[in-house]
Scaffold this active site. Structure first.
Site, mmCIF file in Angstrom:
data_model
loop_
_atom_site.group_PDB
_atom_site.id
_atom_site.type_symbol
_atom_site.label_atom_id
_atom_site.label_comp_id
_atom_site.label_asym_id
_atom_site.label_seq_id
_atom_site.Cartn_x
_atom_site.Cartn_y
_atom_site.Cartn_z
ATOM 1 N N CYS A 25 14.072 6.495 -21.721
ATOM 2 C CA CYS A 25 14.848 5.553 -20.745
ATOM 3 C C CYS A 25 15.222 5.976 -19.512
ATOM 4 C CB CYS A 25 15.877 4.859 -21.817
ATOM 5 S SG CYS A 25 17.010 6.122 -22.180
ATOM 6 N N THR A 78 14.179 -7.314 -25.865
ATOM 7 C CA THR A 78 14.634 -7.133 -27.258
ATOM 8 C C THR A 78 16.438 -7.423 -27.169
ATOM 9 O OG1 THR A 78 12.961 -5.616 -27.707
ATOM 10 C CG2 THR A 78 14.480 -6.286 -29.603
ATOM 11 N N GLU A 84 9.520 -1.842 -16.071
ATOM 12 C CA GLU A 84 9.788 -0.433 -17.059
ATOM 13 C C GLU A 84 8.523 -0.255 -17.588
ATOM 14 O OE1 GLU A 84 12.034 -0.218 -20.753
ATOM 15 O OE2 GLU A 84 12.599 1.704 -19.943
ATOM 16 N N GLY A 100 17.143 -0.105 -27.249
ATOM 17 C CA GLY A 100 15.735 -0.587 -27.287
ATOM 18 C C GLY A 100 15.492 -1.310 -25.939
HETATM 19 P P1 NAP Z 1 12.195 -2.269 -29.042
HETATM 20 O O1 NAP Z 1 10.966 -2.758 -29.323
HETATM 21 O O2 NAP Z 1 13.367 -3.087 -28.325
HETATM 22 O O3 NAP Z 1 12.794 -1.924 -30.349
HETATM 23 C C1 NAP Z 1 14.081 -1.313 -30.613
HETATM 24 C C2 NAP Z 1 14.600 -1.499 -32.151
HETATM 25 O O4 NAP Z 1 14.828 -2.918 -32.185
HETATM 26 C C3 NAP Z 1 13.308 -1.287 -32.835
HETATM 27 O O5 NAP Z 1 13.920 -0.567 -34.370
HETATM 28 C C4 NAP Z 1 12.681 -2.501 -33.333
HETATM 29 O O6 NAP Z 1 12.159 -2.526 -34.503
HETATM 30 C C5 NAP Z 1 13.719 -3.290 -33.301
HETATM 31 N N1 NAP Z 1 13.582 -4.600 -33.146
HETATM 32 C C6 NAP Z 1 12.707 -5.490 -32.696
HETATM 33 N N2 NAP Z 1 12.886 -6.777 -32.747
HETATM 34 C C7 NAP Z 1 13.925 -7.051 -33.197
HETATM 35 C C8 NAP Z 1 14.724 -8.108 -33.539
HETATM 36 N N3 NAP Z 1 14.285 -9.311 -33.437
HETATM 37 N N4 NAP Z 1 15.815 -8.012 -34.237
HETATM 38 C C9 NAP Z 1 16.426 -6.679 -34.685
HETATM 39 N N5 NAP Z 1 15.931 -5.573 -34.116
HETATM 40 C C10 NAP Z 1 14.604 -5.785 -33.654
HETATM 41 O O7 NAP Z 1 12.285 -1.120 -28.199
HETATM 42 P P2 NAP Z 1 11.192 0.118 -28.247
HETATM 43 O O8 NAP Z 1 9.785 -0.255 -27.873
HETATM 44 O O9 NAP Z 1 11.271 0.473 -29.691
HETATM 45 O O10 NAP Z 1 11.926 1.400 -27.394
HETATM 46 C C11 NAP Z 1 11.658 1.407 -26.203
HETATM 47 C C12 NAP Z 1 12.745 0.876 -25.172
HETATM 48 O O11 NAP Z 1 14.028 1.371 -25.656
HETATM 49 C C13 NAP Z 1 12.637 0.935 -23.597
HETATM 50 O O12 NAP Z 1 12.816 0.008 -23.014
HETATM 51 C C14 NAP Z 1 13.518 1.842 -23.497
HETATM 52 O O13 NAP Z 1 14.113 2.078 -22.059
HETATM 53 C C15 NAP Z 1 14.739 1.662 -24.396
HETATM 54 N N6 NAP Z 1 15.481 2.776 -24.678
HETATM 55 C C16 NAP Z 1 16.901 2.796 -24.051
HETATM 56 C C17 NAP Z 1 17.565 4.027 -24.402
HETATM 57 C C18 NAP Z 1 19.320 3.720 -23.748
HETATM 58 O O14 NAP Z 1 19.737 4.653 -24.124
HETATM 59 N N7 NAP Z 1 19.411 3.085 -22.813
HETATM 60 C C19 NAP Z 1 17.349 4.847 -24.971
HETATM 61 C C20 NAP Z 1 16.073 4.853 -25.579
HETATM 62 C C21 NAP Z 1 15.360 3.860 -25.589
HETATM 63 P P3 NAP Z 1 10.282 -2.282 -34.626
HETATM 64 O O15 NAP Z 1 9.960 -1.271 -33.668
HETATM 65 O O16 NAP Z 1 10.142 -1.882 -35.867
HETATM 66 O O17 NAP Z 1 9.871 -3.522 -34.217
#
Ligand code: NAP
Length: 487
Positions: free
Chosen positions: A288, A236, A389, A232
């Protein structure tokens, strides 16, 4: 497929679909037109507790199953994903706004490959042994399953990343509590049914739906969950690390990126240009690994700039269900507004929008979250557009004069996920690959993946590596066994 009720996404615990204990629900909005797709279980710690009980009950049988038994079941799950490719692709595209063609040809097939790959990999997984010469002893590393583990994944590549964690965790003999993003819950939900049909014993995989701050947080905090594999955003991820560290859980973090795409004058120009369009705008720039900072050697800068803008302007922004669509909808209203806010805050002395920079109109879908593919010329690498980002169909462009300058700019950012380098000079590729601070470096290509390779980021892009044997190592506990023998 048996999904109980297509408009209601339930939890999947102990092999059964069930309501959330608190009877609390979230809305699932279609980003392509703003309509309501249905409701989603908004789980709490009680649901996570039920999932952990189911997983704990299943754990000893699953960890004692033979590699061949696990491998057969994982293969069947992969086969069933392939069999249901079309319905999974439609649902994935509806939930996320991604073009159907991308879901159909890249992401759902990749979810199947994740299971097929780890079904094979586990049968080849071996541990080290060391003869302690002179001490009359042999050491070997026993790798045991961790137990119940938590997998939390984002919305951008929903089933693809959900299965990227679950498949190795199961292959290694763990039981899993998994949470997809609340924005893209339905293909994850469908996976539960496929696992039942493949003969995965009940309780081995439990899928808890709902908000990150509720269900996700409860997974982080649960004492019986031994490890967290999280993908994520970086903010986070930092929170996850803070919660998990005092509990001494094993932790893998795959986080954000602000990746350099470096184009030297001696490259295969057409290939670099064509791939740059893809690495800039695929999945609306919500990958990402997208090359969101483009650096072009000065001698070809003006030509590349004109060609990039011309090609970007020709992309088809459209409804995700249409096969001709190259740019679909942003995943949600909140994310759409966040990306647009960057355009409002541009300082004319720092940057100039060359194309895009505004919402796109898609006929008949005025309430959808569409943004035009955007290219912005920036004056220096320290500007906000190059440091944060954005995670949208937005790239920046800057010239450079020499290797040292571009290496410094590539590294002058808090992220370190991936980089792409375009050149025919082999010596240069090695010089840059050694100096650029990223976990993945692509030379004359982008996002070419081999599932055996280690995947992950440096700096604020993550901690640890997934993929291939790295994932199986993460999901097992290595124990040193030292056996002494007599002459
Ligand atoms: P995010 O907001 O950080 O959420 C990721 C996951 O974490 C979701 O399932 C989210 O649930 C959950 N989450 C949020 N708050 C949490 C907490 N307090 N405790 C536990 N889980 C929690 O990220 P996103 O907006 O979904 O995804 C985009 C980001 O992911 C971008 O920054 C991207 O670069 C990154 N990403 C990285 C990779 C890699 O391999 N490095 C791959 C793909 C994406 P909810 O959505 O239900 O709130």
């Amino acid at each position: 497929m048996n999904r109980v009720n297509s408009s209601t996404t339930l939890n999947f615990i102990n092999g059964k679909y069930c309501d959330p204990v608190g009877d609390d629900w979230l809305e699932n909005i279609n980003p392509a037109d703003g309509t309501l797709l249905g409701r989603i279980a908004n789980s709490t710690e009680q649901d996570v507790e039920n999932a952990v009980i189911a997983a704990s009950n299943a754990q000893s049988n699953w960890s004692e199953s033979t590699l061949e038994q696990r491998s057969r079941i994982l293969t069947k799950i992969g086969d069933l994903i392939e069999k249901n490719l079309e319905s999974l692709a439609i649902i994935e595209s509806e939930d996320s706004g991604k073009p159907i063609d991308r879901a159909r040809t890249i992401e759902i097939p990749r979810a199947a490959s994740n299971f097929h790959f780890f079904a094979n990999a586990i049968t080849q997984f071996s541990s080290e042994s060391h003869e302690s010469v002179g001490q009359n002893a042999i050491n070997f590393t026993l790798r045991q399953p961790l137990g119940v583990v938590g997998c939390i994944s984002p919305w951008n590549l929903p089933l693809y990343l959900f299965t990227w964690k679950i498949a190795p965790a199961l292959a290694a003999g763990n039981c899993v509590i998994a949470k997809p993003s609340e924005l893209t819950p339905r293909t994850a939900s469908m996976l539960g049914d496929l696992c039942n049909r493949a003969g995965l014993p009940v309780g081995v995989l439990n899928i808890v739906q709902g908000a990150g701050t509720g269900a996700g947080q409860a997974i982080l905090e649960h004492e019986k969950i031994k490890a967290i594999s999280f993908t994520g955003g970086t903010a986070t991820g930092e929170h996850v690390a803070r919660v998990v560290a005092p509990k001494f859980k094993k932790l893998s973090l795959e986080l954000g990126g602000k990746n350099p795409n470096i184009i030297f004058a001696d490259c295969n120009y057409e290939r670099a240009l064509e791939t740059t369009i893809h690495s800039s705008f695929a999945n609306q720039g919500q990958i990402c690994l997208c090359g969101s900072r483009i650096f072009v050697e000065s001698s070809v800068y003006e030509k590349f700039k004109a060609d990039l803008v011309a090609r970007a302007s020709q992309l088809t922004v459209g409804h995700p269900s249409k096969t001709e669509t190259t740019i679909g909808a942003m995943v949600s209203g909140d994310h759409y507004r966040k990306v647009l806010s960057y355009f409002d805050e541009i300082e004319p002395t720092e940057a100039a929008i060359l194309c895009g920079g505004k919402p796109a109109t898609v006929e008949g879908h005025a309430q959808g979250f569409y943004i035009e593919p955007t290219v912005i010329e920036v004056q220096h690498n320290q500007c906000r557009l190059n440091q944060e980002e954005i995670f949208g169909p937005v790239v920046t462009l800057m010239p450079f004069d020499n290797e040292e300058e571009v290496i410094a700019m590539a590294n002058d950012v808090k992220y370190g996920l991936s980089a792409t380098i375009w050149t025919k000079d082999l010596d240069r590729t090695m010089r840059l690959s050694k100096k650029i601070e990223c976990g993945v470096i692509w030379i004359n290509t982008w996002l070419m993946r081999d599932l055996r390779t280690p995947f992950g980021g440096m700096k604020n892009s993550g901690v640890g590596r997934e993929g291939g044997l790295e994932a199986l190592r993460f999901f097992t506990e290595p124990k040193n066994i030292c056996i002494a023998f007599e002459n």
